[in-house]
Design a protein around this motif. Structure first.
Motif, PDB file in Angstrom:
ATOM      1  N   ARG A  52      -2.116  -8.420  -5.344  1.00 44.66           N
ATOM      2  CA  ARG A  52      -2.255  -7.132  -6.008  1.00 44.66           C
ATOM      3  C   ARG A  52      -0.938  -6.789  -6.701  1.00 44.66           C
ATOM      4  NH1 ARG A  52      -3.861  -3.382  -1.253  1.00 44.66           N
ATOM      5  NH2 ARG A  52      -2.218  -4.615  -0.299  1.00 44.66           N
ATOM      6  N   GLU A  96       1.088   4.145  -2.979  1.00 47.47           N
ATOM      7  CA  GLU A  96       0.936   5.565  -2.671  1.00 47.47           C
ATOM      8  C   GLU A  96       2.135   6.360  -3.199  1.00 47.47           C
ATOM      9  OE1 GLU A  96       0.653   8.424   1.241  1.00 47.47           O
ATOM     10  OE2 GLU A  96      -0.186   6.402   1.384  1.00 47.47           O
ATOM     11  N   ARG A 155      -2.971 -10.973   4.782  1.00 48.89           N
ATOM     12  CA  ARG A 155      -4.104 -10.053   4.582  1.00 48.89           C
ATOM     13  C   ARG A 155      -5.420 -10.820   4.612  1.00 48.89           C
ATOM     14  NH1 ARG A 155      -6.182  -8.474  -0.378  1.00 48.89           N
ATOM     15  NH2 ARG A 155      -4.250  -9.019  -1.480  1.00 48.89           N
ATOM     16  N   GLU A 157       2.473  -7.506  -4.642  1.00 50.61           N
ATOM     17  CA  GLU A 157       2.400  -7.654  -3.190  1.00 50.61           C
ATOM     18  C   GLU A 157       3.067  -8.977  -2.826  1.00 50.61           C
ATOM     19  OE1 GLU A 157      -1.231  -7.561   0.072  1.00 50.61           O
ATOM     20  OE2 GLU A 157      -1.680  -8.081  -2.006  1.00 50.61           O
ATOM     21  N   ASP A 199       0.827  -1.217   0.000  1.00 49.33           N
ATOM     22  CA  ASP A 199       0.000   0.000   0.000  1.00 49.33           C
ATOM     23  C   ASP A 199       0.855   1.258   0.000  1.00 49.33           C
ATOM     24  OD1 ASP A 199      -2.473  -1.350  -0.052  1.00 49.33           O
ATOM     25  OD2 ASP A 199      -2.392  -1.651   2.118  1.00 49.33           O
ATOM     26  N   CYS A 200       1.931   1.258   0.781  1.00 46.53           N
ATOM     27  CA  CYS A 200       2.841   2.416   0.800  1.00 46.53           C
ATOM     28  C   CYS A 200       3.529   2.594  -0.544  1.00 46.53           C
ATOM     29  CB  CYS A 200       3.865   2.273   1.914  1.00 46.53           C
ATOM     30  SG  CYS A 200       3.188   2.591   3.551  1.00 46.53           S
TER      31      CYS A 200
END
Length: 155
Positions: A104, A82, A128, A120, A78-79
């Protein structure tokens, strides 16, 4: 025989080194000018020197063939997404997708149109799913992997 490293041809060594450092965090390990090895074992070779090695003309070196990729996995996906979304001039093959097994990934081009895939980390996918409330058996079924594989990701 031992495989040592993928080598990709680049048109601008300094621009490529900067891209791989800024986007993927790779550092220069060895720099011979026309040949550079980055952390992770990727070698960059200048187009001019490569043409001499394989005895081909400039018109015979083609970038952007979409026939191969360099694959990376990221624990903190996720980081990374971003960070990538906040960078200018990223040329996406596709933005974030989720494969059928739940991983992902994002694919984009480097400065010479080599495809880069960042996925990922598969262990993080397992975690997760488990964190979301799925059982080990449900996670295995969702990812289409054996239960023992899911359990091995927890060790």
């Amino acid at each position: 025989m031992k495989f040592l490293s993928p080598l990709i041809v680049v048109s601008n060594m300094e621009k490529s080194k900067r891209f791989y450092n800024e986007v993927l965090g790779l550092e220069v390990q060895v720099d011979f000018g026309s040949n550079v090895t980055l952390t992770g074992g990727i070698a960059l070779q200048t187009k001019d020197s490569w043409m001499g090695f394989i005895q081909k003309r400039d018109s015979e070196i083609v970038f952007g063939g979409n026939s191969a990729e360099l694959y990376f996995e990221e624990d903190n996906f996720d980081c990374f997404i971003e960070k990538l979304n906040n960078m200018k001039d990223i040329n996406f093959v596709h933005t974030l997708i989720e494969h059928s097994w739940g991983q992902r990934v994002v694919r984009f081009y480097d400065t010479d149109k080599h495809i880069i895939e960042v996925g990922e980390n598969i262990i993080m996918v397992v975690r997760r799913f488990l964190k979301s409330g799925m059982s080990v058996e449900e996670t295995a079924a969702r990812m289409d992997v054996p239960v023992d594989y899911v359990k091995s990701c927890l060790e």
